[in-house]
Design a protein around this motif. Sequence first.
Motif, mmCIF file in Angstrom:
data_model
loop_
_atom_site.group_PDB
_atom_site.id
_atom_site.type_symbol
_atom_site.label_atom_id
_atom_site.label_comp_id
_atom_site.label_asym_id
_atom_site.label_seq_id
_atom_site.Cartn_x
_atom_site.Cartn_y
_atom_site.Cartn_z
ATOM 1 N N LEU A 15 35.728 7.079 -12.807
ATOM 2 C CA LEU A 15 34.996 7.714 -11.722
ATOM 3 C C LEU A 15 35.848 7.807 -10.460
ATOM 4 O O LEU A 15 36.498 6.859 -10.065
ATOM 5 C CB LEU A 15 33.722 6.913 -11.411
ATOM 6 N N ALA A 16 35.823 8.964 -9.811
ATOM 7 C CA ALA A 16 36.464 9.174 -8.516
ATOM 8 C C ALA A 16 35.372 9.557 -7.516
ATOM 9 O O ALA A 16 34.195 9.527 -7.853
ATOM 10 C CB ALA A 16 37.504 10.280 -8.627
ATOM 11 N N GLU A 17 35.757 9.933 -6.306
ATOM 12 C CA GLU A 17 34.748 10.255 -5.306
ATOM 13 C C GLU A 17 33.940 11.488 -5.681
ATOM 14 O O GLU A 17 32.727 11.458 -5.677
ATOM 15 C CB GLU A 17 35.419 10.461 -3.953
ATOM 16 N N GLU A 18 34.585 12.612 -5.965
ATOM 17 C CA GLU A 18 33.868 13.841 -6.254
ATOM 18 C C GLU A 18 33.836 14.170 -7.738
ATOM 19 O O GLU A 18 32.869 14.684 -8.234
ATOM 20 C CB GLU A 18 34.502 15.008 -5.487
ATOM 21 N N LYS A 19 34.903 13.937 -8.418
ATOM 22 C CA LYS A 19 35.012 14.214 -9.849
ATOM 23 C C LYS A 19 35.531 12.963 -10.539
ATOM 24 O O LYS A 19 36.175 12.125 -9.936
ATOM 25 C CB LYS A 19 35.990 15.363 -10.119
ATOM 26 N N TYR A 20 35.245 12.864 -11.822
ATOM 27 C CA TYR A 20 35.837 11.782 -12.597
ATOM 28 C C TYR A 20 37.310 12.112 -12.771
ATOM 29 O O TYR A 20 37.666 13.237 -13.091
ATOM 30 C CB TYR A 20 35.170 11.664 -13.968
ATOM 31 N N GLN A 21 38.158 11.139 -12.558
ATOM 32 C CA GLN A 21 39.589 11.350 -12.714
ATOM 33 C C GLN A 21 40.012 10.980 -14.118
ATOM 34 O O GLN A 21 39.444 10.088 -14.731
ATOM 35 C CB GLN A 21 40.385 10.508 -11.726
ATOM 36 N N GLU A 22 41.028 11.661 -14.587
ATOM 37 C CA GLU A 22 41.557 11.353 -15.906
ATOM 38 C C GLU A 22 42.438 10.122 -15.818
ATOM 39 O O GLU A 22 43.213 9.962 -14.898
ATOM 40 C CB GLU A 22 42.367 12.529 -16.439
ATOM 41 N N VAL A 23 42.292 9.252 -16.790
ATOM 42 C CA VAL A 23 43.135 8.070 -16.850
ATOM 43 C C VAL A 23 44.555 8.489 -17.180
ATOM 44 O O VAL A 23 45.512 7.990 -16.630
ATOM 45 C CB VAL A 23 42.600 7.078 -17.914
ATOM 46 N N GLU A 24 44.684 9.434 -18.060
ATOM 47 C CA GLU A 24 45.994 9.923 -18.477
ATOM 48 C C GLU A 24 45.952 11.447 -18.542
ATOM 49 O O GLU A 24 45.154 12.019 -19.267
ATOM 50 C CB GLU A 24 46.353 9.349 -19.852
ATOM 51 N N ASN A 25 46.813 12.092 -17.791
ATOM 52 C CA ASN A 25 46.815 13.551 -17.737
ATOM 53 C C ASN A 25 47.158 14.190 -19.070
ATOM 54 O O ASN A 25 46.752 15.308 -19.344
ATOM 55 C CB ASN A 25 47.774 14.054 -16.669
ATOM 56 N N ASN A 26 47.910 13.506 -19.884
ATOM 57 C CA ASN A 26 48.365 14.067 -21.150
ATOM 58 C C ASN A 26 47.547 13.563 -22.330
ATOM 59 O O ASN A 26 48.072 13.405 -23.423
ATOM 60 C CB ASN A 26 49.854 13.754 -21.361
ATOM 61 N N PHE A 27 46.275 13.309 -22.130
ATOM 62 C CA PHE A 27 45.414 12.827 -23.212
ATOM 63 C C PHE A 27 45.425 13.840 -24.347
ATOM 64 O O PHE A 27 45.159 15.020 -24.141
ATOM 65 C CB PHE A 27 43.993 12.616 -22.701
ATOM 66 N N ASP A 28 45.762 13.375 -25.532
ATOM 67 C CA ASP A 28 45.855 14.243 -26.708
ATOM 68 C C ASP A 28 44.643 14.003 -27.594
ATOM 69 O O ASP A 28 44.601 13.036 -28.347
ATOM 70 C CB ASP A 28 47.149 13.944 -27.455
ATOM 71 N N ILE A 29 43.672 14.889 -27.490
ATOM 72 C CA ILE A 29 42.442 14.741 -28.269
ATOM 73 C C ILE A 29 42.716 14.847 -29.760
ATOM 74 O O ILE A 29 42.044 14.216 -30.564
ATOM 75 C CB ILE A 29 41.362 15.744 -27.826
ATOM 76 N N SER A 30 43.729 15.616 -30.142
ATOM 77 C CA SER A 30 44.023 15.768 -31.568
ATOM 78 C C SER A 30 44.406 14.424 -32.188
ATOM 79 O O SER A 30 44.074 14.154 -33.340
ATOM 80 C CB SER A 30 45.123 16.800 -31.798
ATOM 81 N N GLU A 31 45.067 13.576 -31.425
ATOM 82 C CA GLU A 31 45.424 12.244 -31.937
ATOM 83 C C GLU A 31 44.171 11.444 -32.269
ATOM 84 O O GLU A 31 44.091 10.795 -33.307
ATOM 85 C CB GLU A 31 46.262 11.495 -30.903
ATOM 86 N N LEU A 32 43.187 11.520 -31.412
ATOM 87 C CA LEU A 32 41.935 10.804 -31.652
ATOM 88 C C LEU A 32 41.168 11.414 -32.827
ATOM 89 O O LEU A 32 40.643 10.700 -33.668
ATOM 90 C CB LEU A 32 41.064 10.822 -30.397
ATOM 91 N N LEU A 33 41.142 12.730 -32.889
ATOM 92 C CA LEU A 33 40.406 13.396 -33.960
ATOM 93 C C LEU A 33 41.065 13.212 -35.322
ATOM 94 O O LEU A 33 40.387 13.224 -36.341
ATOM 95 C CB LEU A 33 40.251 14.879 -33.648
ATOM 96 N N GLU A 34 42.363 13.037 -35.331
ATOM 97 C CA GLU A 34 43.090 12.840 -36.585
ATOM 98 C C GLU A 34 43.110 11.378 -37.026
ATOM 99 O O GLU A 34 43.482 11.075 -38.149
ATOM 100 C CB GLU A 34 44.524 13.354 -36.442
ATOM 101 N N ASN A 35 42.703 10.484 -36.153
ATOM 102 C CA ASN A 35 42.709 9.059 -36.463
ATOM 103 C C ASN A 35 41.262 8.580 -36.524
ATOM 104 O O ASN A 35 40.685 8.148 -35.527
ATOM 105 C CB ASN A 35 43.506 8.294 -35.401
ATOM 106 N N ASP A 36 40.684 8.667 -37.701
ATOM 107 C CA ASP A 36 39.278 8.321 -37.874
ATOM 108 C C ASP A 36 38.995 6.875 -37.485
ATOM 109 O O ASP A 36 37.959 6.579 -36.909
ATOM 110 C CB ASP A 36 38.854 8.583 -39.317
ATOM 111 N N ARG A 37 39.904 5.997 -37.771
ATOM 112 C CA ARG A 37 39.724 4.587 -37.432
ATOM 113 C C ARG A 37 39.602 4.401 -35.916
ATOM 114 O O ARG A 37 38.766 3.642 -35.436
ATOM 115 C CB ARG A 37 40.882 3.760 -37.976
#
Length: 120
Positions: A15-37
């Motif tokens: 959470l940030a003041e106006e918008k939620y801030q990203e923890v990591e700008n380069n978050f790779d959703i494909s890595e999460l989607l490909e790793n079921d565990r």
Amino acid sequence: MKLVVLTMCLVALVLAEEKYQEVENNFDISELLENDRLLVSYVKCLLNKGPCTPEVKKIKEKLPEVLETHCAKCTDKQKQIGKVMAQQVKKTHPELWQQLKALYDPQGKYQQAFQDYFSA
């Protein structure tokens, strides 16, 4: 259900003041989607059935606000990540999806908003 989507949306966010801030700008959703565990591990954290990473713990803390405000502080990227992740959980782990709905939306008050979110 919308809570689940929004919760997953915030997997890489704080959470940030106006918008939620990203923890990591380069978050790779494909890595999460490909790793079921890894995906199941995140969901189990949200269900209070497993350990949490610091990022997922922050998401879990913000879920009530995210649901109540329909992700008003989320960026477009966060909304897209949440949508994709929620659809993946719903598709590949329907039993976990049902548990998330039961925990975060037991009265079903976010059901219509969630359906609208998926169809957008």
